[in-house]
Design a protein around this motif. Structure first.
Motif, PDB file in Angstrom:
ATOM      1  N   TRP A  88      23.963 -21.997  16.907  1.00 14.91           N
ATOM      2  CA  TRP A  88      25.373 -21.779  16.644  1.00 14.91           C
ATOM      3  C   TRP A  88      26.083 -21.103  17.817  1.00 14.91           C
ATOM      4  CZ3 TRP A  88      28.878 -23.770  13.807  1.00 14.91           C
ATOM      5  CH2 TRP A  88      30.061 -23.122  13.570  1.00 14.91           C
ATOM      6  N   ARG A  89      25.357 -20.366  18.664  1.00 18.16           N
ATOM      7  CA  ARG A  89      25.980 -19.677  19.795  1.00 18.16           C
ATOM      8  C   ARG A  89      26.502 -20.630  20.855  1.00 18.16           C
ATOM      9  NH1 ARG A  89      21.228 -15.695  21.119  1.00 18.16           N
ATOM     10  NH2 ARG A  89      20.159 -17.576  20.467  1.00 18.16           N
ATOM     11  N   THR A  90      26.075 -21.895  20.838  1.00 12.58           N
ATOM     12  CA  THR A  90      26.637 -22.855  21.787  1.00 12.58           C
ATOM     13  C   THR A  90      27.995 -23.364  21.332  1.00 12.58           C
ATOM     14  OG1 THR A  90      25.510 -24.689  20.715  1.00 12.58           O
ATOM     15  CG2 THR A  90      24.380 -23.633  22.546  1.00 12.58           C
ATOM     16  N   VAL A  91      28.337 -23.140  20.060  1.00  6.73           N
ATOM     17  CA  VAL A  91      29.589 -23.638  19.512  1.00  6.73           C
ATOM     18  C   VAL A  91      30.675 -22.565  19.564  1.00  6.73           C
ATOM     19  CG1 VAL A  91      30.674 -24.600  17.460  1.00  6.73           C
ATOM     20  CG2 VAL A  91      28.354 -25.246  18.041  1.00  6.73           C
ATOM     21  N   THR A  92      30.344 -21.345  19.202  1.00  6.42           N
ATOM     22  CA  THR A  92      31.342 -20.277  19.144  1.00  6.42           C
ATOM     23  C   THR A  92      30.709 -18.958  19.565  1.00  6.42           C
ATOM     24  OG1 THR A  92      33.026 -19.251  17.779  1.00  6.42           O
ATOM     25  CG2 THR A  92      30.918 -19.727  16.726  1.00  6.42           C
ATOM     26  N   ASP A  93      31.558 -17.970  19.752  1.00  6.56           N
ATOM     27  CA  ASP A  93      31.085 -16.633  20.089  1.00  6.56           C
ATOM     28  C   ASP A  93      32.034 -15.611  19.474  1.00  6.56           C
ATOM     29  OD1 ASP A  93      33.280 -16.888  21.678  1.00  6.56           O
ATOM     30  OD2 ASP A  93      32.256 -16.501  23.567  1.00  6.56           O
ATOM     31  N   THR A  94      31.845 -14.351  19.820  1.00  8.19           N
ATOM     32  CA  THR A  94      32.656 -13.294  19.217  1.00  8.19           C
ATOM     33  C   THR A  94      34.084 -13.283  19.746  1.00  8.19           C
ATOM     34  OG1 THR A  94      31.893 -11.749  20.907  1.00  8.19           O
ATOM     35  CG2 THR A  94      30.647 -11.828  18.852  1.00  8.19           C
ATOM     36  N   HIS A  95      34.366 -13.959  20.844  1.00 10.33           N
ATOM     37  CA  HIS A  95      35.701 -13.950  21.445  1.00 10.33           C
ATOM     38  C   HIS A  95      36.541 -15.146  21.019  1.00 10.33           C
ATOM     39  CE1 HIS A  95      34.431 -10.639  23.940  1.00 10.33           C
ATOM     40  NE2 HIS A  95      33.371 -11.336  24.311  1.00 10.33           N
ATOM     41  N   ALA A  96      36.034 -15.986  20.128  1.00 12.53           N
ATOM     42  CA  ALA A  96      36.767 -17.176  19.700  1.00 12.53           C
ATOM     43  C   ALA A  96      37.987 -16.778  18.872  1.00 12.53           C
ATOM     44  CB  ALA A  96      35.859 -18.084  18.888  1.00 12.53           C
TER      45      ALA A  96
END
Length: 123
Positions: A88-96
């Motif tokens: 899932w980290r390739t799709v989104t992160d905490t800065h999205a």
């Protein structure tokens, strides 16, 4: 646009300072090559100032192996630190930033992956 292009061409001319430094670098590289060749061929007597002739081959070999190790290890380290495509980290992160649904023009933000997949593939 034409004037900007002509200005760019005019700036590619080397100035005197660059030409002098380039010529000095060329002369010093040639002198270093001549000293290295005479030392490697054994034309300079073994005295206190020069290392053993073995290092005329050993030194460049060590440098070549170090360069090969660097050129192989840096891309492999990058591949090792990359997450898998199913992660899932390739799709989104905490800065999205999520886009809020409004009638006016939305602010800049990240699209949800489900909406992108639905729009691209029609599922």
């Amino acid at each position: 646009l034409k004037l900007q292009f002509l200005y760019f061409i005019g700036t590619m001319q080397p100035d005197n300072e660059k030409a002098v430094y380039g010529f000095a670098a060329w002369l010093s590289a040639g002198a270093a090559l001549i000293v290295f060749a005479t030392w490697a061929l054994g034309l300079i007597a073994d005295d206190y100032y020069f290392p053993h002739v073995y290092w005329s081959v050993g030194g460049p070999a060590v440098l070549a192996i170090t360069l090969m190790f660097y050129l192989i290890s840096v891309p492999l380290t990058g591949l090792e630190s990359t997450q898998e495509m199913s992660d899932w980290r390739t799709v989104t992160d905490t800065h999205a930033k999520k886009i809020s649904k409004t009638d006016c023009l939305p602010a800049v933000g990240d699209l949800p992956i489900a909406d992108v997949t639905r729009k691209l593939y029609g599922n």
